[in-house]
Write a protein that holds these residues in place. Structure first.
Motif, short mmCIF file in Angstrom:
data_model
loop_
_atom_site.label_atom_id
_atom_site.label_comp_id
_atom_site.label_asym_id
_atom_site.label_seq_id
_atom_site.Cartn_x
_atom_site.Cartn_y
_atom_site.Cartn_z
N SER A 112 48.44 -5.30 52.69
CA SER A 112 49.05 -5.71 53.96
C SER A 112 47.98 -6.18 54.94
O SER A 112 48.17 -7.18 55.65
CB SER A 112 49.85 -4.56 54.56
OG SER A 112 50.35 -4.90 55.81
N ASP A 113 46.87 -5.48 55.00
CA ASP A 113 45.77 -5.85 55.89
C ASP A 113 45.17 -7.20 55.50
O ASP A 113 44.89 -8.04 56.35
CB ASP A 113 44.71 -4.77 55.88
CG ASP A 113 43.70 -4.93 57.00
OD1 ASP A 113 44.10 -5.38 58.09
OD2 ASP A 113 42.53 -4.59 56.78
N TYR A 116 46.67 -9.65 53.83
CA TYR A 116 47.66 -10.68 54.12
C TYR A 116 47.70 -10.97 55.62
O TYR A 116 47.82 -12.11 56.04
CB TYR A 116 49.03 -10.23 53.61
CG TYR A 116 50.08 -11.29 53.69
CD1 TYR A 116 50.02 -12.44 52.90
CD2 TYR A 116 51.16 -11.16 54.55
CE1 TYR A 116 50.98 -13.41 52.97
CE2 TYR A 116 52.14 -12.12 54.63
CZ TYR A 116 52.04 -13.25 53.84
OH TYR A 116 52.99 -14.22 53.92
N SER A 117 47.57 -9.93 56.43
CA SER A 117 47.56 -10.09 57.88
C SER A 117 46.37 -10.92 58.33
O SER A 117 46.48 -11.77 59.22
CB SER A 117 47.54 -8.73 58.56
OG SER A 117 47.45 -8.86 59.94
N LYS A 118 45.21 -10.70 57.70
CA LYS A 118 44.02 -11.48 58.06
C LYS A 118 44.19 -12.95 57.72
O LYS A 118 43.76 -13.82 58.47
CB LYS A 118 42.79 -10.91 57.37
CG LYS A 118 42.34 -9.59 57.95
CD LYS A 118 41.13 -9.06 57.26
CE LYS A 118 40.73 -7.71 57.83
NZ LYS A 118 39.55 -7.14 57.18
N ASP A 162 46.51 -14.42 60.35
CA ASP A 162 45.80 -14.57 61.62
C ASP A 162 44.88 -15.78 61.60
O ASP A 162 44.77 -16.50 62.59
CB ASP A 162 45.01 -13.31 61.94
CG ASP A 162 45.88 -12.15 62.35
OD1 ASP A 162 47.05 -12.39 62.71
OD2 ASP A 162 45.38 -11.00 62.32
#
Length: 69
Positions: A26-27, A29-31, A34
């Motif tokens: 999840s982290d 994919y979030s990066k 962003d």
């Protein structure tokens, strides 16, 4: 009873590992999202600045300003 306790501990460890892997994915994919949003916002900012220049320049012609070409 000892086997049940061992099974419960192993189940807890598996759940923690699964949670850790899920958080890392999840982290990551979030990066990526962003980064894409950052590039999009940079493009839109530049585009809006370029589009704002003509109204600013032509706004002087609506004022009572002397010595304009």
């Amino acid at each position: 009873l000892d086997d049940i306790i061992i099974e419960a501990q192993q189940g807890l460890e598996m759940a923690q590992m699964t949670s850790d892997v899920s958080a890392r994915v999840s982290d990551a994919y979030s990066k990526v999202l962003d980064s894409n949003l950052n590039q999009t916002m940079k493009f839109l900012t530049i585009y809006s600045i370029v589009l704002a220049i003509p109204p600013i320049v032509s706004g002087f012609y609506g004022q009572n300003v002397r010595s304009l070409p």
